[in-house]
Scaffold this motif. Structure first.
Motif, PDB file in Angstrom:
ATOM      1  N   PRO A 193     -12.783  -0.402   9.387  1.00 52.88           N
ATOM      2  CA  PRO A 193     -12.535  -1.832   9.165  1.00 52.88           C
ATOM      3  C   PRO A 193     -11.132  -2.104   8.626  1.00 52.88           C
ATOM      4  O   PRO A 193     -10.456  -3.016   9.083  1.00 52.88           O
ATOM      5  CB  PRO A 193     -13.604  -2.210   8.144  1.00 52.88           C
ATOM      6  N   LEU A 194     -10.719  -1.265   7.683  1.00 55.46           N
ATOM      7  CA  LEU A 194      -9.406  -1.465   7.093  1.00 55.46           C
ATOM      8  C   LEU A 194      -8.318  -1.197   8.127  1.00 55.46           C
ATOM      9  O   LEU A 194      -7.358  -1.963   8.265  1.00 55.46           O
ATOM     10  CB  LEU A 194      -9.248  -0.529   5.892  1.00 55.46           C
ATOM     11  N   ASP A 195      -8.526  -0.113   8.901  1.00 58.81           N
ATOM     12  CA  ASP A 195      -7.523   0.236   9.903  1.00 58.81           C
ATOM     13  C   ASP A 195      -7.410  -0.850  10.960  1.00 58.81           C
ATOM     14  O   ASP A 195      -6.304  -1.187  11.391  1.00 58.81           O
ATOM     15  CB  ASP A 195      -7.884   1.568  10.577  1.00 58.81           C
ATOM     16  N   SER A 196      -8.561  -1.387  11.364  1.00 57.31           N
ATOM     17  CA  SER A 196      -8.467  -2.406  12.410  1.00 57.31           C
ATOM     18  C   SER A 196      -7.826  -3.671  11.854  1.00 57.31           C
ATOM     19  O   SER A 196      -7.110  -4.370  12.562  1.00 57.31           O
ATOM     20  CB  SER A 196      -9.828  -2.689  13.023  1.00 57.31           C
ATOM     21  N   ALA A 197      -8.044  -3.917  10.567  1.00 55.46           N
ATOM     22  CA  ALA A 197      -7.357  -5.062   9.959  1.00 55.46           C
ATOM     23  C   ALA A 197      -5.854  -4.829   9.955  1.00 55.46           C
ATOM     24  O   ALA A 197      -5.066  -5.723  10.272  1.00 55.46           O
ATOM     25  CB  ALA A 197      -7.861  -5.278   8.543  1.00 55.46           C
ATOM     26  N   PHE A 198      -5.478  -3.607   9.613  1.00 54.51           N
ATOM     27  CA  PHE A 198      -4.047  -3.274   9.639  1.00 54.51           C
ATOM     28  C   PHE A 198      -3.496  -3.442  11.042  1.00 54.51           C
ATOM     29  O   PHE A 198      -2.395  -3.945  11.235  1.00 54.51           O
ATOM     30  CB  PHE A 198      -3.828  -1.839   9.176  1.00 54.51           C
ATOM     31  N   ASN A 199      -4.296  -2.993  12.004  1.00 53.09           N
ATOM     32  CA  ASN A 199      -3.842  -3.066  13.386  1.00 53.09           C
ATOM     33  C   ASN A 199      -3.633  -4.521  13.803  1.00 53.09           C
ATOM     34  O   ASN A 199      -2.645  -4.852  14.449  1.00 53.09           O
ATOM     35  CB  ASN A 199      -4.889  -2.398  14.279  1.00 53.09           C
ATOM     36  N   ARG A 200      -4.585  -5.333  13.394  1.00 51.94           N
ATOM     37  CA  ARG A 200      -4.457  -6.755  13.715  1.00 51.94           C
ATOM     38  C   ARG A 200      -3.197  -7.343  13.099  1.00 51.94           C
ATOM     39  O   ARG A 200      -2.449  -8.085  13.720  1.00 51.94           O
ATOM     40  CB  ARG A 200      -5.695  -7.488  13.194  1.00 51.94           C
ATOM     41  N   ARG A 202      -0.550  -5.721  12.330  1.00 46.15           N
ATOM     42  CA  ARG A 202       0.616  -5.152  12.990  1.00 46.15           C
ATOM     43  C   ARG A 202       0.916  -5.913  14.282  1.00 46.15           C
ATOM     44  O   ARG A 202       2.034  -6.347  14.511  1.00 46.15           O
ATOM     45  CB  ARG A 202       0.325  -3.674  13.290  1.00 46.15           C
ATOM     46  N   THR A 203      -0.132  -6.100  15.097  1.00 45.54           N
ATOM     47  CA  THR A 203       0.104  -6.770  16.372  1.00 45.54           C
ATOM     48  C   THR A 203       0.506  -8.224  16.145  1.00 45.54           C
ATOM     49  O   THR A 203       1.352  -8.753  16.862  1.00 45.54           O
ATOM     50  CB  THR A 203      -1.150  -6.705  17.255  1.00 45.54           C
ATOM     51  N   ALA A 204      -0.082  -8.820  15.128  1.00 45.00           N
ATOM     52  CA  ALA A 204       0.301 -10.205  14.831  1.00 45.00           C
ATOM     53  C   ALA A 204       1.785 -10.278  14.483  1.00 45.00           C
ATOM     54  O   ALA A 204       2.502 -11.179  14.906  1.00 45.00           O
ATOM     55  CB  ALA A 204      -0.542 -10.743  13.688  1.00 45.00           C
ATOM     56  N   ARG A 205       2.225  -9.274  13.730  1.00 45.46           N
ATOM     57  CA  ARG A 205       3.647  -9.258  13.356  1.00 45.46           C
ATOM     58  C   ARG A 205       4.527  -9.051  14.576  1.00 45.46           C
ATOM     59  O   ARG A 205       5.575  -9.646  14.715  1.00 45.46           O
ATOM     60  CB  ARG A 205       3.934  -8.126  12.373  1.00 45.46           C
ATOM     61  N   GLN A 206       4.075  -8.136  15.432  1.00 40.39           N
ATOM     62  CA  GLN A 206       4.887  -7.863  16.613  1.00 40.39           C
ATOM     63  C   GLN A 206       4.997  -9.118  17.474  1.00 40.39           C
ATOM     64  O   GLN A 206       6.070  -9.455  17.973  1.00 40.39           O
ATOM     65  CB  GLN A 206       4.296  -6.693  17.405  1.00 40.39           C
ATOM     66  N   GLN A 207       3.880  -9.792  17.565  1.00 39.60           N
ATOM     67  CA  GLN A 207       3.909 -11.038  18.327  1.00 39.60           C
ATOM     68  C   GLN A 207       4.865 -12.028  17.678  1.00 39.60           C
ATOM     69  O   GLN A 207       5.653 -12.693  18.348  1.00 39.60           O
ATOM     70  CB  GLN A 207       2.494 -11.616  18.363  1.00 39.60           C
ATOM     71  N   GLU A 208       4.807 -12.062  16.367  1.00 40.31           N
ATOM     72  CA  GLU A 208       5.702 -12.976  15.664  1.00 40.31           C
ATOM     73  C   GLU A 208       7.155 -12.613  15.935  1.00 40.31           C
ATOM     74  O   GLU A 208       7.994 -13.486  16.180  1.00 40.31           O
ATOM     75  CB  GLU A 208       5.416 -12.912  14.160  1.00 40.31           C
ATOM     76  N   ALA A 209       7.411 -11.296  15.933  1.00 43.43           N
ATOM     77  CA  ALA A 209       8.776 -10.849  16.181  1.00 43.43           C
ATOM     78  C   ALA A 209       9.240 -11.303  17.555  1.00 43.43           C
ATOM     79  O   ALA A 209      10.344 -11.836  17.713  1.00 43.43           O
ATOM     80  CB  ALA A 209       8.852  -9.332  16.064  1.00 43.43           C
TER      81      ALA A 209
ATOM     82  N   ASN B 156      -5.386 -11.499   6.009  1.00 44.08           N
ATOM     83  CA  ASN B 156      -4.469 -10.372   5.993  1.00 44.08           C
ATOM     84  C   ASN B 156      -4.604  -9.653   4.661  1.00 44.08           C
ATOM     85  O   ASN B 156      -5.314 -10.094   3.772  1.00 44.08           O
ATOM     86  CB  ASN B 156      -3.042 -10.857   6.196  1.00 44.08           C
ATOM     87  N   ILE B 157      -3.864  -8.574   4.554  1.00 45.17           N
ATOM     88  CA  ILE B 157      -3.974  -7.771   3.349  1.00 45.17           C
ATOM     89  C   ILE B 157      -2.609  -7.672   2.705  1.00 45.17           C
ATOM     90  O   ILE B 157      -1.593  -7.504   3.389  1.00 45.17           O
ATOM     91  CB  ILE B 157      -4.524  -6.373   3.699  1.00 45.17           C
ATOM     92  N   ILE B 158      -2.599  -7.813   1.415  1.00 47.68           N
ATOM     93  CA  ILE B 158      -1.330  -7.754   0.696  1.00 47.68           C
ATOM     94  C   ILE B 158      -1.445  -6.709  -0.401  1.00 47.68           C
ATOM     95  O   ILE B 158      -2.533  -6.451  -0.911  1.00 47.68           O
ATOM     96  CB  ILE B 158      -0.990  -9.153   0.120  1.00 47.68           C
ATOM     97  N   ASP B 159      -0.327  -6.110  -0.700  1.00 47.17           N
ATOM     98  CA  ASP B 159      -0.262  -5.106  -1.754  1.00 47.17           C
ATOM     99  C   ASP B 159       0.439  -5.749  -2.944  1.00 47.17           C
ATOM    100  O   ASP B 159       1.599  -6.116  -2.853  1.00 47.17           O
ATOM    101  CB  ASP B 159       0.526  -3.900  -1.225  1.00 47.17           C
ATOM    102  N   LEU B 160      -0.288  -5.864  -4.041  1.00 51.05           N
ATOM    103  CA  LEU B 160       0.211  -6.696  -5.125  1.00 51.05           C
ATOM    104  C   LEU B 160       0.260  -5.929  -6.442  1.00 51.05           C
ATOM    105  O   LEU B 160      -0.663  -5.193  -6.761  1.00 51.05           O
ATOM    106  CB  LEU B 160      -0.738  -7.889  -5.277  1.00 51.05           C
ATOM    107  N   ALA B 161       1.330  -6.111  -7.179  1.00 46.71           N
ATOM    108  CA  ALA B 161       1.407  -5.568  -8.535  1.00 46.71           C
ATOM    109  C   ALA B 161       1.869  -6.695  -9.440  1.00 46.71           C
ATOM    110  O   ALA B 161       2.818  -7.408  -9.123  1.00 46.71           O
ATOM    111  CB  ALA B 161       2.394  -4.410  -8.587  1.00 46.71           C
ATOM    112  N   TYR B 162       1.194  -6.855 -10.552  1.00 47.82           N
ATOM    113  CA  TYR B 162       1.592  -7.928 -11.452  1.00 47.82           C
ATOM    114  C   TYR B 162       1.213  -7.569 -12.873  1.00 47.82           C
ATOM    115  O   TYR B 162       0.501  -6.593 -13.110  1.00 47.82           O
ATOM    116  CB  TYR B 162       0.934  -9.253 -11.045  1.00 47.82           C
ATOM    117  N   SER B 163       1.739  -8.327 -13.787  1.00 44.32           N
ATOM    118  CA  SER B 163       1.401  -8.081 -15.185  1.00 44.32           C
ATOM    119  C   SER B 163       1.063  -9.401 -15.852  1.00 44.32           C
ATOM    120  O   SER B 163       1.563 -10.449 -15.463  1.00 44.32           O
ATOM    121  CB  SER B 163       2.556  -7.392 -15.904  1.00 44.32           C
ATOM    122  N   VAL B 164       0.206  -9.293 -16.828  1.00 45.24           N
ATOM    123  CA  VAL B 164      -0.238 -10.479 -17.553  1.00 45.24           C
ATOM    124  C   VAL B 164       0.207 -10.321 -18.998  1.00 45.24           C
ATOM    125  O   VAL B 164      -0.022  -9.283 -19.610  1.00 45.24           O
ATOM    126  CB  VAL B 164      -1.772 -10.600 -17.495  1.00 45.24           C
ATOM    127  N   ARG B 165       0.859 -11.343 -19.502  1.00 47.13           N
ATOM    128  CA  ARG B 165       1.264 -11.307 -20.904  1.00 47.13           C
ATOM    129  C   ARG B 165       0.371 -12.272 -21.674  1.00 47.13           C
ATOM    130  O   ARG B 165       0.179 -13.405 -21.266  1.00 47.13           O
ATOM    131  CB  ARG B 165       2.725 -11.742 -21.038  1.00 47.13           C
TER     132      ARG B 165
END
Lengths: 288, 344
Positions: A193-200, A202-209, B156-165
C-alpha cells in the motif's frame, strides 16, 4: 511538672501508651494529596470517598489534606484523580473503499466514580486494560463505515466524536469519564500500500513536470507569435504608407545582399548577362 | 499549659512521624526548655522534641547529664537546621513554589523569599515556569525508514519534522491535573499536526502554508490542552522539515527541473521577441526616414538609389551584354564556363 514525675516513675507504661497513640494516629489519619482520591473501605465494602473528583472545584478547596477514618476497620484505597491516558495498540482498519490503514489512537480519561471503579475493576490499570479493546473495536466500527477520505477531512471530528461516545458508554460502567479520544496517526501500512502510494505520487509528479514543461513551451510560442505579430504591425504601419516605394526600396536592399556586394563576402562569383535594353544601360546605349 | 500544646502537637504530628525522635532522647533528666515566644513552628517542634525526650526519660540522674547535654544540643541544632531548611524557601525569578499541606494545595509562592510550615507538614515543590521545554518530533521517530510520514489532504505522503515549545503557565494545574503532562503534550501536538496536515495539500504543506500550519497546530494543541486544564502554554510550533518522502524525491526534483526548463523556454522566447521587435522598429524607422526624403523628390531619389545599388551590384560581378535579337542562347560565355575565383 507532675507529668514528668509520672513519666519518670513509670516509663514503660508511658512508652507503651505513646506507642498505642502513635499507631492509632497512623491508622486514623491519611494524607490525601491533590492528585488522589481516597476510597475508604470498611471491611472491604466502600463507604465513602475523600477528595472525590468534582469538575467545578478549585485546587485549595478540594477534599485533599488530612483525612480521618476509623482505625483498623477502615482501609484506604487510592484512586488517581488526574487525567489518565492509555494508548491503543496499532490497529489495522479497513475503510469502505477497501483501503487498509494503520491507526494509532490514545484516549484520556478520569475516574469520576471511584466506588464503581473499585467494584468493577479494582484498579485504574484494569480500567485501561478493559477500555483498550473497546477503543480498538469502536475505531474499527466507525472507520469501517467511512471512506478513507473522511479521515483526512474535517469530518474527522465527527468520527472522533462517535468513537468517543461509544467508548464513554463503556467507561461509565467503570466509573470513568472519557476526556478525549484522538487519532495520533493514520498511516498506510508498510509494503504494497505504501509503495503504491509512493508510485502514485511519483507519477503524479512526473505528470506535473510534463505539464509544466509543456506550459512553458506554449507560453514561449505565444510570446514569440505575439512578437512576430507586433513586428508585422510595425512593418505594415511604416511600409504601408507607400507600397510601391517599399517594393523598390526593399528590392534595392535585397539586390545588395543577394549579389553579395554588400560588405558580406559573396559565396561564389556571379556573371550577369545584361540586355542592352536594360534600364540600367539606358544611358549607355544613348537612348533618351 | 505547655503540656496541652505538647499533646496537641503530638497528636497532630502522629501520622507523619511522632515516633521519629523516640530514639533520640537518651536519658535527659533536664526539664524541658521554655518554648520560644513567637513562631508557632519552632516552639511547637521544640516542645515536641522535649516531650519525646521526657517520655523516654530513663537513665540515672548522674551519668545521663553529660551525654544528655550533648544529645540536647545535637537535637536542637538538627531542629533549627531542619526548620531553617524547610520553612524558608528561596524562589528564583523563574520559579513558583507550590505549597501543599498534608497533600492539600494551599498556595503558590511567588519569586523571592517564601515561608511555609516545616517539611512534613508543608511540602514546597519548585516549578520552573519560564523554562521553555522543547519537544522534538523528528524524522526517525517513526519506524518507517527514519521518516516521520503523514498523510496529507490530497492523499499524498509527507515527511515532517517539527518541534513544540511549551512552558508551564499554572504550576498547580501542571502538577495536579495530568498524570503525564510531558507525554500528553507530545501526543496532543502530534495529533494536532496530523489533523492540520490532513487538511492541506502536499504542495501547500511543503511550501507556502508552512507557517500557517505551524500556528494552526499551536492553537489547536493549546485548545486541547486547555480542555484538559493542563496548565501549560504552547509557545510555538516550528516545522523544521517538510519534504516529500525520500522514495519520491527524484520525481519532485523532476518537477523543479521542469519548472526551470519552462522558465528557460520563456526566457528564450522573450529574447527572441525583443530581437524581432527591435529589428522591426529599426527597419521601420529607417524606411520612414528614407521615405520622408523620397517624398520630397521622388524621381531623383529613386534614380539615385537605383544607380547606387546597381553600381554596387555590378561593380564586382562579371558582366556580359548580349543582344537578345542576334545572339541566340548558344550561350556558353567563357566567363560563365570557366570556374571563377571568389571575388577578388
Amino acid at each position: 511538672m507532675n507529668l514528668i514525675e509520672a513519666v519518670r516513675r513509670n516509663p514503660l507504661l508511658w512508652a507503651g501508651a505513646v506507642l498505642v497513640v502513635v499507631a492509632l494516629a497512623f491508622s486514623t489519619f491519611s494524607v490525601v494529596p491533590e492528585t488522589k482520591q481516597a476510597l475508604i473501605l470498611r471491611f472491604g465494602r466502600p463507604v465513602r470517598v475523600a477528595n472525590a473528583y468534582d469538575p467545578r472545584e478549585e485546587f485549595g478547596r478540594t477534599g485533599a489534606g488530612l483525612v480521618a477514618h476509623a482505625p483498623f476497620i477502615e482501609q484506604v484505597v487510592w484512586v488517581d484523580k488526574r487525567v489518565l491516558d492509555f494508548d491503543m495498540q496499532r490497529q489495522a482498519v479497513l475503510s469502505t473503499d477497501q483501503l487498509r490503514l494503520e491507526v494509532d489512537a490514545f484516549a484520556r480519561y478520569r475516574i469520576v466514580n471511584p466506588v464503581r471503579m473499585f467494584v468493577a475493576a479494582h484498579s485504574e490499570r484494569r480500567v485501561s486494560d478493559a477500555l483498550k479493546p473497546i477503543l480498538g473495536s469502536a475505531l474499527r466500527d466507525e472507520l469501517g463505515k467511512r471512506p478513507f477520505k473522511a479521515l483526512l477531512s474535517p469530518e474527522r471530528d465527527v468520527v472522533m466524536g462517535n468513537i468517543r461516545n461509544a467508548l464513554a458508554r463503556v467507561a461509565a460502567q467503570y466509573g470513568a469519564e472519557i476526556v478525549d479520544v484522538r487519532i495520533k496517526r493514520a498511516d498506510l501500512p508498510e509494503g504494497t500500500p505504501l509503495d503504491s502510494a509512493f508510485n502514485r505520487m511519483r507519477t503524479a509528479r512526473q505528470q506535473e513536470a510534463r505539464t509544466i514543461e509543456a506550459g512553458g513551451r506554449r507560453e514561449a510560442q505565444i510570446i514569440m507569435g505575439d512578437a512576430d505579430a507586433a513586428a508585422a504591425k510595425t512593418y505594415s504601419a511604416s511600409f504601408g504608407k507607400d507600397p510601391a516605394f517599399y517594393d523598390f526600396y526593399r528590392a534595392m536592399q535585397s539586390y545588395r545582399i543577394t549579389f553579395g556586394t554588400d560588405d558580406t563576402q559573396p559565396r561564389g562569383g556571379a556573371t550577369i548577362l545584361l540586355s542592352p535594353d536594360n534600364d540600367y544601360l539606358r544611358q549607355f546605349s544613348g537612348r533618351k | 499549659m505547655h503540656d496541652k500544646i505538647a499533646d496537641a502537637v503530638l497528636i497532630e504530628g502522629g501520622p507523619w512521624g511522632g515516633g521519629s525522635d523516640s530514639g533520640e532522647g537518651n536519658g535527659s533528666k533536664k526539664p524541658r526548655r521554655q518554648p520560644r515566644p513567637g513562631g508557632a513552628g519552632p516552639s511547637a517542634l521544640d516542645a515536641l522534641i522535649e516531650r519525646g525526650r521526657a517520655r523516654l526519660g530513663g537513665g540515672g540522674p548522674g551519668d545521663g547529664f553529660q551525654i544528655g547535654g550533648l544529645w540536647r544540643w545535637g537535637v536542637l541544632a538538627f531542629a533549627v537546621l531542619w526548620i531553617a531548611l524547610t520553612c524558608i524557601h528561596t524562589i528564583g525569578p523563574q520559579q513558583r513554589g507550590v505549597v501543599t499541606r498534608f497533600g492539600k494545595y494551599v498556595g503558590t509562592l511567588q519569586p523571592g523569599l517564601g515561608w511555609s510550615l516545616p517539611a512534613p507538614i508543608d511540602i514546597v515543590s519548585k516549578i520552573d515556569v519560564d523554562n521553555i521545554h522543547v519537544v522534538d518530533i523528528d524524522t526517525g521517530s517513526d519506524g518507517a525508514a527514519g521518516q516521520n510520514l503523514m498523510l496529507t489532504g490530497d492523499e499524498n505522503i509527507i515527511d515532517l519534522a517539527y518541534s513544540v515549545r511549551w512552558s508551564i503557565r499554572d504550576p498547580e494545574l501542571y502538577m495536579f491535573q495530568l498524570q503525564d503532562p510531558d507525554g500528553t503534550i507530545k501526543e496532543v501536538a502530534e495529533s494536532a499536526m496530523r489533523e492540520a496536515i490532513a487538511r492541506v495539500t502536499l504542495n501547500d504543506a511543503i511550501g507556502p502554508q508552512r507557517s500557517q500550519i505551524a500556528s494552526r497546530v499551536a492553537a489547536r494543541a493549546q485548545e486541547l490542552l486547555d480542555g484538559y486544564r493542563a496548565g501549560v502554554v504552547i509557545q510555538g510550533v516550528a516545522i523544521k522539515q517538510a519534504d516529500p518522502p525520500s522514495e519520491v524525491m527524484d520525481a519532485f526534483k523532476e518537477v523543479v527541473a521542469a519548472q526551470q526548463n519552462a522558465q528557460s523556454y520563456l526566457n528564450q522566447a522573450r529574447s527572441y521577441a525583443t530581437q524581432v521587435m527591435a529589428k522591426a522598429q529599426g527597419e521601420a524607422t529607417a524606411f520612414d526616414a528614407v521615405y520622408v526624403q523620397y517624398k520630397l523628390n521622388p524621381e531623383v531619389t529613386r534614380r539615385r538609389m537605383y544607380y547606387e545599388t546597381m553600381e554596387k551590384v555590378l561593380a564586382k560581378t562579371d558582366k556580359t551584354i548580349v543582344e537578345p535579337r542576334n545572339v541566340v542562347p548558344y550561350l556558353a560565355p567563357p566567363a560563365v564556363a570557366k570556374p571563377q575565383e571568389p571575388a577578388k
